[in-house]
Scaffold this motif. Sequence first.
Motif, PDB file in Angstrom:
ATOM      1  N   LEU A 147     -89.504 -60.780  21.509  1.00 43.17           N
ATOM      2  CA  LEU A 147     -89.346 -61.948  22.379  1.00 43.17           C
ATOM      3  C   LEU A 147     -90.625 -62.790  22.455  1.00 43.17           C
ATOM      4  O   LEU A 147     -90.567 -63.981  22.744  1.00 43.17           O
ATOM      5  CB  LEU A 147     -88.916 -61.468  23.774  1.00 43.17           C
ATOM      6  CG  LEU A 147     -88.260 -62.469  24.713  1.00 43.17           C
ATOM      7  CD1 LEU A 147     -87.093 -63.190  24.065  1.00 43.17           C
ATOM      8  CD2 LEU A 147     -87.802 -61.776  25.985  1.00 43.17           C
ATOM      9  N   TRP A 148     -91.777 -62.151  22.180  1.00 47.56           N
ATOM     10  CA  TRP A 148     -93.030 -62.921  22.295  1.00 47.56           C
ATOM     11  C   TRP A 148     -93.095 -64.097  21.333  1.00 47.56           C
ATOM     12  O   TRP A 148     -93.699 -65.127  21.687  1.00 47.56           O
ATOM     13  CB  TRP A 148     -94.266 -62.017  22.164  1.00 47.56           C
ATOM     14  CG  TRP A 148     -94.342 -61.235  20.888  1.00 47.56           C
ATOM     15  CD1 TRP A 148     -93.934 -59.951  20.703  1.00 47.56           C
ATOM     16  CD2 TRP A 148     -94.808 -61.688  19.608  1.00 47.56           C
ATOM     17  NE1 TRP A 148     -94.106 -59.572  19.398  1.00 47.56           N
ATOM     18  CE2 TRP A 148     -94.642 -60.612  18.702  1.00 47.56           C
ATOM     19  CE3 TRP A 148     -95.346 -62.889  19.147  1.00 47.56           C
ATOM     20  CZ2 TRP A 148     -95.001 -60.716  17.353  1.00 47.56           C
ATOM     21  CZ3 TRP A 148     -95.698 -62.986  17.811  1.00 47.56           C
ATOM     22  CH2 TRP A 148     -95.532 -61.917  16.929  1.00 47.56           C
ATOM     23  N   PRO A 149     -92.483 -64.046  20.107  1.00 43.35           N
ATOM     24  CA  PRO A 149     -92.572 -65.244  19.264  1.00 43.35           C
ATOM     25  C   PRO A 149     -91.853 -66.452  19.882  1.00 43.35           C
ATOM     26  O   PRO A 149     -92.130 -67.594  19.518  1.00 43.35           O
ATOM     27  CB  PRO A 149     -91.866 -64.818  17.962  1.00 43.35           C
ATOM     28  CG  PRO A 149     -91.937 -63.324  17.948  1.00 43.35           C
ATOM     29  CD  PRO A 149     -91.821 -62.935  19.396  1.00 43.35           C
ATOM     30  N   ASP A 150     -90.931 -66.187  20.823  1.00 43.75           N
ATOM     31  CA  ASP A 150     -90.228 -67.301  21.472  1.00 43.75           C
ATOM     32  C   ASP A 150     -91.091 -67.993  22.521  1.00 43.75           C
ATOM     33  O   ASP A 150     -90.903 -69.179  22.791  1.00 43.75           O
ATOM     34  CB  ASP A 150     -88.939 -66.789  22.142  1.00 43.75           C
ATOM     35  CG  ASP A 150     -87.939 -66.217  21.143  1.00 43.75           C
ATOM     36  OD1 ASP A 150     -88.186 -66.302  19.926  1.00 43.75           O
ATOM     37  OD2 ASP A 150     -86.910 -65.674  21.585  1.00 43.75           O
ATOM     38  N   VAL A 151     -92.006 -67.249  23.150  1.00 49.93           N
ATOM     39  CA  VAL A 151     -92.789 -67.860  24.240  1.00 49.93           C
ATOM     40  C   VAL A 151     -94.207 -68.280  23.839  1.00 49.93           C
ATOM     41  O   VAL A 151     -94.728 -69.268  24.368  1.00 49.93           O
ATOM     42  CB  VAL A 151     -92.858 -66.931  25.487  1.00 49.93           C
ATOM     43  CG1 VAL A 151     -91.468 -66.779  26.119  1.00 49.93           C
ATOM     44  CG2 VAL A 151     -93.459 -65.567  25.173  1.00 49.93           C
TER      45      VAL A 151
ATOM     46  N   LEU B  65     -91.578 -68.354  30.268  1.00 51.02           N
ATOM     47  CA  LEU B  65     -91.008 -67.055  30.649  1.00 51.02           C
ATOM     48  C   LEU B  65     -89.648 -66.972  29.979  1.00 51.02           C
ATOM     49  O   LEU B  65     -88.892 -67.947  29.991  1.00 51.02           O
ATOM     50  CB  LEU B  65     -90.856 -67.031  32.174  1.00 51.02           C
ATOM     51  CG  LEU B  65     -90.359 -65.763  32.851  1.00 51.02           C
ATOM     52  CD1 LEU B  65     -91.399 -64.643  32.757  1.00 51.02           C
ATOM     53  CD2 LEU B  65     -90.083 -66.043  34.336  1.00 51.02           C
ATOM     54  N   SER B  66     -89.341 -65.841  29.354  1.00 51.65           N
ATOM     55  CA  SER B  66     -88.020 -65.705  28.748  1.00 51.65           C
ATOM     56  C   SER B  66     -87.452 -64.318  28.976  1.00 51.65           C
ATOM     57  O   SER B  66     -88.193 -63.332  29.061  1.00 51.65           O
ATOM     58  CB  SER B  66     -88.070 -66.001  27.246  1.00 51.65           C
ATOM     59  OG  SER B  66     -86.755 -65.955  26.701  1.00 51.65           O
ATOM     60  N   VAL B  67     -86.148 -64.247  29.090  1.00 54.14           N
ATOM     61  CA  VAL B  67     -85.433 -62.976  29.215  1.00 54.14           C
ATOM     62  C   VAL B  67     -84.229 -63.020  28.291  1.00 54.14           C
ATOM     63  O   VAL B  67     -83.623 -64.072  28.069  1.00 54.14           O
ATOM     64  CB  VAL B  67     -84.962 -62.710  30.659  1.00 54.14           C
ATOM     65  CG1 VAL B  67     -86.146 -62.467  31.580  1.00 54.14           C
ATOM     66  CG2 VAL B  67     -84.109 -63.859  31.189  1.00 54.14           C
ATOM     67  N   VAL B  68     -83.900 -61.852  27.723  1.00 55.77           N
ATOM     68  CA  VAL B  68     -82.712 -61.756  26.878  1.00 55.77           C
ATOM     69  C   VAL B  68     -82.072 -60.403  27.144  1.00 55.77           C
ATOM     70  O   VAL B  68     -82.768 -59.393  27.270  1.00 55.77           O
ATOM     71  CB  VAL B  68     -83.078 -61.959  25.382  1.00 55.77           C
ATOM     72  CG1 VAL B  68     -84.084 -60.937  24.900  1.00 55.77           C
ATOM     73  CG2 VAL B  68     -81.864 -61.928  24.489  1.00 55.77           C
TER      74      VAL B  68
ATOM     75  N   PHE C 133     -93.631 -63.353  28.624  1.00 56.41           N
ATOM     76  CA  PHE C 133     -94.366 -64.367  29.385  1.00 56.41           C
ATOM     77  C   PHE C 133     -95.549 -64.842  28.561  1.00 56.41           C
ATOM     78  O   PHE C 133     -96.185 -64.047  27.871  1.00 56.41           O
ATOM     79  CB  PHE C 133     -94.869 -63.739  30.693  1.00 56.41           C
ATOM     80  CG  PHE C 133     -95.772 -64.627  31.511  1.00 56.41           C
ATOM     81  CD1 PHE C 133     -95.239 -65.628  32.315  1.00 56.41           C
ATOM     82  CD2 PHE C 133     -97.154 -64.461  31.494  1.00 56.41           C
ATOM     83  CE1 PHE C 133     -96.064 -66.450  33.073  1.00 56.41           C
ATOM     84  CE2 PHE C 133     -97.992 -65.275  32.257  1.00 56.41           C
ATOM     85  CZ  PHE C 133     -97.436 -66.265  33.049  1.00 56.41           C
ATOM     86  N   ALA C 134     -95.847 -66.127  28.614  1.00 53.27           N
ATOM     87  CA  ALA C 134     -97.001 -66.664  27.897  1.00 53.27           C
ATOM     88  C   ALA C 134     -97.671 -67.747  28.739  1.00 53.27           C
ATOM     89  O   ALA C 134     -96.991 -68.550  29.374  1.00 53.27           O
ATOM     90  CB  ALA C 134     -96.572 -67.252  26.557  1.00 53.27           C
ATOM     91  N   ALA C 135     -98.995 -67.734  28.729  1.00 53.10           N
ATOM     92  CA  ALA C 135     -99.761 -68.738  29.462  1.00 53.10           C
ATOM     93  C   ALA C 135    -101.001 -69.097  28.655  1.00 53.10           C
ATOM     94  O   ALA C 135    -101.609 -68.227  28.037  1.00 53.10           O
ATOM     95  CB  ALA C 135    -100.164 -68.204  30.836  1.00 53.10           C
TER      96      ALA C 135
END
Lengths: 341, 341
Positions: free
Chosen positions: B129-133, B144-147, B170-172
Amino acid sequence: MSSPSIGPVVRVPFNELQALLQAIFARHGCSAAVAAVLADNCASAQRDGAHSHGVFRIPGYVSTLASGWVDGRAEPQVTDLAPAYVQVDAKGGFAQPALAAARALLVAKARTAGIAVLAIHNSHHFAALWPDVEPFADEGLVALSVVNSMTCVVPHGARKPLFGTNPIAFAAPCAGHDPIVFDMATSAMAHGDVQIAARAGEQLPSGMGVDAAGQPTTDPKAILEGGALLPFGGHKGSALSMMVELLAAALTGGHFSWEFDWSGHPGAKTPWTGQLLIVIDPAKAQGQRFAQRSRELVEQMQEAGLTRMPGERRYREREVALREGVGLSERELAELQTLAG
Amino acid sequence: MSSPSIGPVVRVPFNELQALLQAIFARHGCSAAVAAVLADNCASAQRDGAHSHGVFRIPGYVSTLASGWVDGRAEPQVTDLAPAYVQVDAKGGFAQPALAAARALLVAKARTAGIAVLAIHNSHHFAALWPDVEPFADEGLVALSVVNSMTCVVPHGARKPLFGTNPIAFAAPCAGHDPIVFDMATSAMAHGDVQIAARAGEQLPSGMGVDAAGQPTTDPKAILEGGALLPFGGHKGSALSMMVELLAAALTGGHFSWEFDWSGHPGAKTPWTGQLLIVIDPAKAQGQRFAQRSRELVEQMQEAGLTRMPGERRYREREVALREGVGLSERELAELQTLAG
């Protein structure tokens, strides 16, 4: 959540408890508006059996107000920053009146834009977080909130405390049911529950915290006196706690959990930080279907063997309290009456 | 994250690995656009040492495409629902091309409204999921993303599995540093890592899962063959997993982790669910200050004794891979070349 109050229990009608707490807040430095918001919040926690955030907190509120650390008469300043962004400067007052001041604008934006964010800074949050999110779900909205607090949690892999207990609360509507609501400290245990255990002379389960030397302990006093809590769930809970610092402090313009210095205010107990709320209107995409799907989820969880949904214990306690009165100990009631003057 | 690949390691330039994977996806039923997105995603995971979502996943992608369970040529349909709400019907294809199709609109809305949400449904997410954020943080945004995924986790207090591994990412942005990024399964362990351990014949730590009889086990095969995972952090991780079902499925219009039936598609591995992304523009309230504050947080975490920030291992592996090539085993490379034809 917490152990019940100590000693013989009396039951007081909710509105009487609310009025008593309101009188205490007003007498100890709050404006009428702030006193009303805080009294409702605190009485609701006691009503719902959330004792660590119920009347147990009143002496802390009073000593904090007396210390001059928080402004009980602060008038929050709401700024409409963007189509889906509301900012509130709590002006050194409590977070709940700041939320109350911005709430209508936040809901209007969420209903128009589909999602909206409320960023509160310069605020003191000394209460449970679920009362902030549950009312949004009552209106059919989904709400998520985070608030940072004060250094008492050792990040996973670190040597000394840095994060606060940094709770995350979530609420979603559920067709034909009370909303699904949870409120979790990202620490292994909530700070109020450690205080409750210390007061009751109870030991904690292992894995909750460390003593002043950084060694694991089950003694709540050792955690409170120079020790620290651990995050829940190891590095994952620790990462969530870090996220709360970023969202509740860095994003809002509030203080991190380690940045405020209350040493000049003996008696001060309330963290001077920030709070973020995100509100989504599920009707934008799903119409009324979201609450129905939420109900299907609950039914599947029950089918899988879950006997209690998140938030359900509060609803049960609430039902009893609204019928029979809110329970608190005789000693607590006497102390409240003294504080009300 | 994962154990490294098995056997002698070869190093392949990133763009060569990307091209090889793209050829595989294209040969096995993906359009050129979908093949490019998936190849980049999968090669990036391998590059960053996230082996459970790297080339290890390719056989699963291929068998899924062959089974007809996922449409590798799907063209996502983007709908502009509201000033801060974008919806995508992935049309039974992969989630990553759906995100790619809606990304520019999502970013534009977040920059205008301050926050925006992207709701993807009818999608298959088989990647990290980190490549999406992470790319949002590269642009100065917070994401922030959830799947949700597929039933393999027993909710805390329940008797049988219901939730998926349901990750939260999560990414910031962080001034002068790589973005702060985390990606955590809400299960005690990621499904891919259980598969990696099973393949390697390794035992797991205790507390990760149960066997087919519902008894605790440290055998990854017992978890995969009729057993199930546990949530991380007890009731708290379980509540977060429930939240992911509500946000990624109920809110998007996607399937819950237990709702899809792939029994008619032998070889199918990809969960047919939904995904939610929330993107916030910190510049709306804080200007450039957010990234600076983010850096202050990192410095304080280092000061408290943390030696590795969330996401840091990936950045280190990436640096090495971009200099020396992406590592994978000789056998894996040979298998990929065979699949590419």
